[in-house]
Write a protein that holds these residues in place. Structure first.
Motif, short mmCIF file in Angstrom:
data_model
loop_
_atom_site.label_atom_id
_atom_site.label_comp_id
_atom_site.label_asym_id
_atom_site.label_seq_id
_atom_site.Cartn_x
_atom_site.Cartn_y
_atom_site.Cartn_z
N HIS A 65 0.86 -1.18 0.00
CA HIS A 65 0.00 0.00 0.00
C HIS A 65 0.90 1.23 0.00
N VAL A 66 0.69 2.12 -0.95
CA VAL A 66 1.48 3.34 -1.05
C VAL A 66 0.54 4.54 -1.08
N VAL A 67 1.06 5.67 -0.65
CA VAL A 67 0.30 6.91 -0.69
C VAL A 67 0.91 7.80 -1.76
N ARG A 68 0.09 8.13 -2.75
CA ARG A 68 0.51 9.01 -3.85
C ARG A 68 -0.46 10.19 -3.90
N GLU A 69 0.08 11.37 -3.79
CA GLU A 69 -0.72 12.60 -3.82
C GLU A 69 -1.88 12.54 -2.82
N GLY A 70 -1.59 12.01 -1.63
CA GLY A 70 -2.57 11.96 -0.56
C GLY A 70 -3.59 10.84 -0.66
N GLN A 72 -4.29 6.70 -0.85
CA GLN A 72 -3.67 5.38 -0.65
C GLN A 72 -4.05 4.46 -1.82
N GLU A 73 -3.05 3.80 -2.39
CA GLU A 73 -3.25 2.88 -3.49
C GLU A 73 -2.65 1.52 -3.15
#
Length: 97
Positions: A65-70, A72-73
């Protein structure tokens, strides 16, 4: 100049010992292109890029799980294995003749 059983050999022709460092091939490219950091490997577990983000049957899926531009993906990384597993090495399954 070194000498061996075959006679004199120039120093630049003497082979050095070969030591495997198990550095993962292309690790810097994986980090730059996919954000995946790998450290070592022996060539039996290899990254398999996926255009859809899903792994096809038979591949190992690592989910993160990553956070990109606020936001979570979920990101999936797929890996394929080479060589025989312990199961196929020591046990014959019916569909393998």
């Amino acid at each position: 100049m070194a000498t061996g059983a075959g006679g004199a050999v120039a120093d630049d022709e003497v082979q050095t010992s070969l030591v495997e460092d198990f550095a993962y091939p292309g690790a810097d490219v994986l980090l730059a292109e996919h954000g995946l950091q790998v450290h070592t490997g022996d060539g039996h577990i290899l990254f398999e890029p996926s255009a859809t983000g899903e792994c096809v049957r038979g591949l190992i899926k690592v989910e993160t799980h990553v956070v990109r531009e606020g936001v979570q993906e979920v990101v999936n990384y797929c890996f394929r294995t080479s060589g025989l597993s312990l199961t196929t090495r020591w046990m014959r399954v019916p569909w393998q003749a």
